[in-house]
Design a protein around this motif. Structure first.
Motif, PDB file in Angstrom:
ATOM      1  N   THR A   1      26.814  41.710  77.274  1.00 45.50           N
ATOM      2  CA  THR A   1      25.873  42.538  76.522  1.00 45.50           C
ATOM      3  C   THR A   1      26.654  43.720  75.951  1.00 45.50           C
ATOM      4  N   ALA A   2      26.524  43.919  74.658  1.00 46.86           N
ATOM      5  CA  ALA A   2      27.211  45.037  74.003  1.00 46.86           C
ATOM      6  C   ALA A   2      26.175  45.958  73.370  1.00 46.86           C
ATOM      7  N   THR A   3      26.364  47.251  73.534  1.00 45.09           N
ATOM      8  CA  THR A   3      25.460  48.217  72.926  1.00 45.09           C
ATOM      9  C   THR A   3      26.246  49.186  72.046  1.00 45.09           C
ATOM     10  N   VAL A   4      25.635  49.534  70.926  1.00 42.97           N
ATOM     11  CA  VAL A   4      26.178  50.581  70.047  1.00 42.97           C
ATOM     12  C   VAL A   4      25.175  51.719  70.068  1.00 42.97           C
ATOM     13  N   ALA A   5      25.628  52.907  70.464  1.00 51.88           N
ATOM     14  CA  ALA A   5      24.710  54.024  70.658  1.00 51.88           C
ATOM     15  C   ALA A   5      25.195  55.272  69.940  1.00 51.88           C
TER      16      ALA A   5
ATOM     17  N   GLU B   1      29.732  56.618  66.939  1.00 49.69           N
ATOM     18  CA  GLU B   1      29.068  55.615  67.763  1.00 49.69           C
ATOM     19  C   GLU B   1      29.811  55.414  69.091  1.00 49.69           C
ATOM     20  N   GLU B   2      29.062  55.048  70.119  1.00 50.63           N
ATOM     21  CA  GLU B   2      29.636  54.748  71.433  1.00 50.63           C
ATOM     22  C   GLU B   2      29.372  53.266  71.726  1.00 50.63           C
ATOM     23  N   ILE B   3      30.436  52.505  71.873  1.00 46.92           N
ATOM     24  CA  ILE B   3      30.298  51.070  72.137  1.00 46.92           C
ATOM     25  C   ILE B   3      30.498  50.815  73.634  1.00 46.92           C
ATOM     26  N   THR B   4      29.509  50.186  74.254  1.00 50.01           N
ATOM     27  CA  THR B   4      29.575  49.858  75.681  1.00 50.01           C
ATOM     28  C   THR B   4      29.456  48.351  75.845  1.00 50.01           C
ATOM     29  N   ILE B   5      30.348  47.788  76.647  1.00 47.22           N
ATOM     30  CA  ILE B   5      30.358  46.336  76.861  1.00 47.22           C
ATOM     31  C   ILE B   5      30.187  46.046  78.352  1.00 47.22           C
TER      32      ILE B   5
ATOM     33  N   SER C   1      26.352  48.097  61.820  1.00 44.07           N
ATOM     34  CA  SER C   1      25.561  48.462  60.641  1.00 44.07           C
ATOM     35  C   SER C   1      24.082  48.611  61.004  1.00 44.07           C
ATOM     36  N   ASN C   2      23.595  47.765  61.934  1.00 46.41           N
ATOM     37  CA  ASN C   2      22.214  47.899  62.393  1.00 46.41           C
ATOM     38  C   ASN C   2      22.010  49.233  63.104  1.00 46.41           C
ATOM     39  N   ALA C   3      23.014  49.620  63.901  1.00 51.64           N
ATOM     40  CA  ALA C   3      22.929  50.902  64.607  1.00 51.64           C
ATOM     41  C   ALA C   3      22.937  52.063  63.611  1.00 51.64           C
ATOM     42  N   GLU C   4      23.747  51.953  62.565  1.00 48.49           N
ATOM     43  CA  GLU C   4      23.795  53.003  61.539  1.00 48.49           C
ATOM     44  C   GLU C   4      22.448  53.132  60.835  1.00 48.49           C
TER      45      GLU C   4
END
Length: 204
Positions: free
Chosen positions: A85-89, A114-118, A162-165
């Motif tokens: 699971t990857a999140t962009v925050a 952005e902060e990417i968490t995997i 891009s969705n996070a943006e």
């Protein structure tokens, strides 16, 4: 009669002077209230904007060690299945703004990166290992590092960022709507925004 007229003029000047000062104080109080409200509402916008995605992949891991002048070798290998699971925050509590009271301008001076968490779920299958070359903590850390690097590359190449943006811009639009409704101007990178369509094209 002359003294009466001079006295009347002086009284009028005093009255107008008092009213002018009162009006200035009222305008100043209104501006301070407006500024305080803007600051509070901008703080309310400050929340974490998150977009999440899932990635699956199969890895084949092999390793061998040589012994006795490279005559003998000890091998280990495994089939690894990863569901990550990857999140962009965006942490909007780190959003930086300036308020120009005199010109009624709210400036966005810094938007957080952005902060990417995997979070990978790693499962091992078909594990084979020789006695002199067994899986240890170093192997697991190395495998996890390679997996996270690979998933991060996939995130960069996907539409997740891009969705996070887009979600970020949607949150920032609330500041635009707020400032516009109160007769203020929103500014970012020395650009003033006159309508929501312009704001949707903001360059982050």
């Amino acid at each position: 009669m002359r003294n009466f007229l001079i006295g009347a003029i002086l009284v009028l000047l005093v009255v107008f002077g008092i009213r002018y000062c009162e009006n200035r104080n009222i305008e100043k109080d209104q501006l301070e209230e407006s500024t305080a409200l803007l600051q509070q509402q901008i703080k309310n916008v400050g929340k974490l904007v998150v977009t999440e995605g899932t990635f699956s992949q199969v890895y084949s891991y092999k390793n061998s060690k040589k012994f006795y002048l490279d005559i003998f070798s000890a091998r280990k290998k495994a089939l690894i299945i990863v569901n990550a699971t990857a999140t962009v925050a965006y942490d909007l509590s780190k959003l930086e703004t300036e308020i120009d009271e005199e010109n009624k301008i709210v400036r966005i001076t810094s938007i957080p990166k952005e902060e990417i968490t995997i979070n990978p779920e790693i499962k091992y299958y078909d594990v084979t290992q020789d006695y002199l070359n067994q899986f240890d903590a170093e192997d697991h850390n190395k495998i996890k590092g390679r997996i996270e690097k690979s998933i991060r590359e996939k995130v960069e190449a996907s539409s997740l960022k891009s969705n996070a943006e887009n979600r970020l811009i949607s949150e920032l639009q609330k500041i635009y709507i707020l400032t516009n409704s109160m007769g203020w101007t929103l500014q970012y990178n020395d650009q003033n925004f006159n309508d929501s369509e312009e704001f949707e094209k903001i360059k982050l």
